[in-house]
Design an enzyme around this catalytic site. Structure first.
Site, PDB file in Angstrom:
ATOM      1  N   LYS A   3       2.470  -2.881   6.279  1.00 53.69           N
ATOM      2  CA  LYS A   3       2.805  -2.719   4.859  1.00 53.69           C
ATOM      3  C   LYS A   3       4.264  -2.301   4.682  1.00 53.69           C
ATOM      4  O   LYS A   3       4.916  -2.712   3.717  1.00 53.69           O
ATOM      5  CB  LYS A   3       1.858  -1.716   4.202  1.00 53.69           C
ATOM      6  CG  LYS A   3       0.381  -2.165   4.179  1.00 53.69           C
ATOM      7  CD  LYS A   3       0.174  -3.461   3.411  1.00 53.69           C
ATOM      8  CE  LYS A   3      -1.309  -3.756   3.188  1.00 53.69           C
ATOM      9  NZ  LYS A   3      -1.526  -4.988   2.419  1.00 53.69           N
ATOM     10  N   TYR A  22      -1.672  -0.890  10.363  1.00 51.61           N
ATOM     11  CA  TYR A  22      -1.749  -1.117   8.911  1.00 51.61           C
ATOM     12  C   TYR A  22      -0.475  -0.602   8.230  1.00 51.61           C
ATOM     13  O   TYR A  22       0.152  -1.306   7.435  1.00 51.61           O
ATOM     14  CB  TYR A  22      -2.997  -0.422   8.364  1.00 51.61           C
ATOM     15  CG  TYR A  22      -3.262  -0.679   6.894  1.00 51.61           C
ATOM     16  CD1 TYR A  22      -3.946  -1.820   6.487  1.00 51.61           C
ATOM     17  CD2 TYR A  22      -2.849   0.215   5.917  1.00 51.61           C
ATOM     18  CE1 TYR A  22      -4.197  -2.069   5.136  1.00 51.61           C
ATOM     19  CE2 TYR A  22      -3.089  -0.016   4.570  1.00 51.61           C
ATOM     20  CZ  TYR A  22      -3.774  -1.155   4.189  1.00 51.61           C
ATOM     21  OH  TYR A  22      -4.013  -1.386   2.850  1.00 51.61           O
ATOM     22  N   SER A  73       0.852  -1.193   0.000  1.00 46.91           N
ATOM     23  CA  SER A  73       0.000   0.000   0.000  1.00 46.91           C
ATOM     24  C   SER A  73       0.885   1.238   0.000  1.00 46.91           C
ATOM     25  O   SER A  73       2.048   1.178   0.456  1.00 46.91           O
ATOM     26  CB  SER A  73      -0.866   0.007   1.263  1.00 46.91           C
ATOM     27  OG  SER A  73      -1.519   1.250   1.425  1.00 46.91           O
TER      28      SER A  73
HETATM   29  P1  NAP Z   1     -11.309  -6.136   0.490  1.00 42.96           P
HETATM   30  O1  NAP Z   1     -12.235  -5.464  -0.433  1.00 42.96           O
HETATM   31  O2  NAP Z   1     -11.583  -6.068   1.964  1.00 42.96           O
HETATM   32  O3  NAP Z   1     -11.102  -7.664   0.055  1.00 42.96           O
HETATM   33  C1  NAP Z   1     -10.167  -8.424   0.764  1.00 42.96           C
HETATM   34  C2  NAP Z   1     -10.368  -9.887   0.467  1.00 42.96           C
HETATM   35  O4  NAP Z   1      -9.395 -10.607   1.273  1.00 42.96           O
HETATM   36  C3  NAP Z   1     -11.733 -10.394   0.891  1.00 42.96           C
HETATM   37  O5  NAP Z   1     -12.173 -11.368  -0.007  1.00 42.96           O
HETATM   38  C4  NAP Z   1     -11.444 -11.001   2.270  1.00 42.96           C
HETATM   39  O6  NAP Z   1     -12.353 -12.011   2.630  1.00 42.96           O
HETATM   40  C5  NAP Z   1     -10.073 -11.576   2.046  1.00 42.96           C
HETATM   41  N1  NAP Z   1      -9.391 -11.794   3.319  1.00 42.96           N
HETATM   42  C6  NAP Z   1      -9.180 -10.872   4.292  1.00 42.96           C
HETATM   43  N2  NAP Z   1      -8.605 -11.442   5.340  1.00 42.96           N
HETATM   44  C7  NAP Z   1      -8.443 -12.754   5.043  1.00 42.96           C
HETATM   45  C8  NAP Z   1      -7.932 -13.857   5.752  1.00 42.96           C
HETATM   46  N3  NAP Z   1      -7.484 -13.750   7.007  1.00 42.96           N
HETATM   47  N4  NAP Z   1      -7.925 -15.075   5.148  1.00 42.96           N
HETATM   48  C9  NAP Z   1      -8.399 -15.214   3.892  1.00 42.96           C
HETATM   49  N5  NAP Z   1      -8.904 -14.199   3.171  1.00 42.96           N
HETATM   50  C10 NAP Z   1      -8.932 -12.974   3.749  1.00 42.96           C
HETATM   51  O7  NAP Z   1      -9.835  -5.526   0.330  1.00 42.96           O
HETATM   52  P2  NAP Z   1      -9.149  -4.863  -0.977  1.00 42.96           P
HETATM   53  O8  NAP Z   1      -9.426  -3.412  -0.947  1.00 42.96           O
HETATM   54  O9  NAP Z   1      -9.443  -5.656  -2.178  1.00 42.96           O
HETATM   55  O10 NAP Z   1      -7.620  -5.038  -0.539  1.00 42.96           O
HETATM   56  C11 NAP Z   1      -6.783  -6.068  -1.060  1.00 42.96           C
HETATM   57  C12 NAP Z   1      -5.341  -5.746  -0.685  1.00 42.96           C
HETATM   58  O11 NAP Z   1      -5.012  -4.468  -1.213  1.00 42.96           O
HETATM   59  C13 NAP Z   1      -5.097  -5.664   0.817  1.00 42.96           C
HETATM   60  O12 NAP Z   1      -3.837  -6.219   1.129  1.00 42.96           O
HETATM   61  C14 NAP Z   1      -5.103  -4.172   1.078  1.00 42.96           C
HETATM   62  O13 NAP Z   1      -4.340  -3.839   2.225  1.00 42.96           O
HETATM   63  C15 NAP Z   1      -4.476  -3.659  -0.192  1.00 42.96           C
HETATM   64  N6  NAP Z   1      -4.786  -2.256  -0.485  1.00 42.96           N
HETATM   65  C16 NAP Z   1      -6.072  -1.831  -0.616  1.00 42.96           C
HETATM   66  C17 NAP Z   1      -6.327  -0.499  -0.887  1.00 42.96           C
HETATM   67  C18 NAP Z   1      -7.725   0.042  -1.035  1.00 42.96           C
HETATM   68  O14 NAP Z   1      -7.905   1.257  -0.997  1.00 42.96           O
HETATM   69  N7  NAP Z   1      -8.728  -0.782  -1.266  1.00 42.96           N
HETATM   70  C19 NAP Z   1      -5.254   0.408  -1.015  1.00 42.96           C
HETATM   71  C20 NAP Z   1      -3.952  -0.058  -0.886  1.00 42.96           C
HETATM   72  C21 NAP Z   1      -3.721  -1.395  -0.611  1.00 42.96           C
HETATM   73  P3  NAP Z   1     -13.694 -11.649   3.529  1.00 42.96           P
HETATM   74  O15 NAP Z   1     -14.417 -10.563   2.791  1.00 42.96           O
HETATM   75  O16 NAP Z   1     -14.401 -12.948   3.537  1.00 42.96           O
HETATM   76  O17 NAP Z   1     -13.172 -11.206   4.856  1.00 42.96           O
END
Ligand code: NAP
Length: 243
Positions: free
Chosen positions: A152, A148, A135
């Site tokens: 990261k 967080y 991130s």
């Molecule tokens: P999201 O919408 O919350 O989706 C995350 C997915 O990961 C969900 O399917 C969740 O399952 C699964 N997950 C979470 N914890 C888990 C665990 N312990 N075991 C197995 N599966 C798990 O998140 P996202 O926005 O797509 O983020 C994906 C990655 O990008 C993360 O590492 C996040 O830190 C990074 N990121 C996101 C953003 C942003 O703005 N969205 C920005 C920078 C970086 P459940 O829904 O069933 O819990």
């Protein structure tokens, strides 16, 4: 640029929603056989129906479950450590439980799964590629994001150490560092205009990203098009980190 992964097996964690789900879509379109790990069965059922991928139900915040899921995935050529959680609040009120859970999911799971997968890559002797979904928060401090941000930043440095040690085996390891991406997590953290508008104002391009902005960079870093690139942390941030 035509990226193909025909004959390759890819493993994506946190594949159920958001960025991980879009990575599954793109890798499948590029010809990879994808194994998807997530922790909600209905998400895995719809992934299987839409993309025909192998699915593994696991909470990879639990160390043994993460190891077992990686072993159950079988031989893997391309790994994306995408699963992550955001448990936010002021530093002075942050709890040890939230700290531990954040580190377990965002950092330790990537360590455990990468170790299992990389051992298989080394044993097969054909190299491989790993991308860690980090991130901008690993590079810039964000309000209310202590655990967080720390998770990261540690993931970015783990990426560099893995690149150093796995390079001789032709295993490349890189990270991507997105800004706000409009996923369920992105909406949860930044959906309130009182928080989202000031963040958007700090992004030179003046907009948040979509999952495809991350999945397309991930596909590039997994592909032979980037076969001289390892150990980098690639911002996908509309310029947020320039200033
Ligand atoms: P999201 O919408 O919350 O989706 C995350 C997915 O990961 C969900 O399917 C969740 O399952 C699964 N997950 C979470 N914890 C888990 C665990 N312990 N075991 C197995 N599966 C798990 O998140 P996202 O926005 O797509 O983020 C994906 C990655 O990008 C993360 O590492 C996040 O830190 C990074 N990121 C996101 C953003 C942003 O703005 N969205 C920005 C920078 C970086 P459940 O829904 O069933 O819990």
């Amino acid at each position: 640029m035509d990226i193909r992964f025909d004959g390759k097996r890819a493993l994506v964690t946190g594949a159920g929603k958001g960025i991980g789900r879009d990575i599954v879509r793109l890798l499948t379109e590029c010809g990879a056989a994808v194994v998807a790990i997530s922790r909600t069965q209905s998400d895995l059922d719809s992934l299987k129906a839409e993309y025909g991928c192998q699915t593994i139900l696991a909470d990879i915040g639990k160390a043994e479950a993460a190891r077992q899921a990686a072993e159950d995935a079988g031989p893997i050529d391309l790994l994306v450590n995408n699963a992550g959680i955001a448990l936010l609040g002021p530093f002075l009120e942050a709890t040890v439980a939230d700290w531990d859970e954040t580190m377990a999911v965002n950092l330790r799971a990537a360590f455990i799964i990468s170790q299992v997968v990389a051992k298989g890559m080394v044993a097969r002797g054909k190299g491989g590629a790993i991308v860690n979904v980090s991130s901008q928060a690993g590079i810039a401090a964000l309000q209310d994001h202590a655990a967080y941000c720390a998770s990261k930043a540690a993931m970015d440095h783990l990426t560099r150490v893995m690149a150093l040690e796995l390079g001789p085996h032709q295993i490349r390891v890189n990270a991507v560092n997105p800004t706000v991406i409009l996923t369920p997590m992105g909406e949860m953290v930044w959906g309130d205009p009182a928080k989202g508008d000031p963040m958007r104002a700090k992004i030179p391009l003046g907009r948040f990203g979509y999952p495809r902005h991350v999945s397309e960079a991930v596909a590039y870093l997994l592909s032979d098009k980037s076969d001289m690139i390892t150990g980098i942390t690639m911002p996908i941030d509309g310029g947020y980190l320039v200033g």
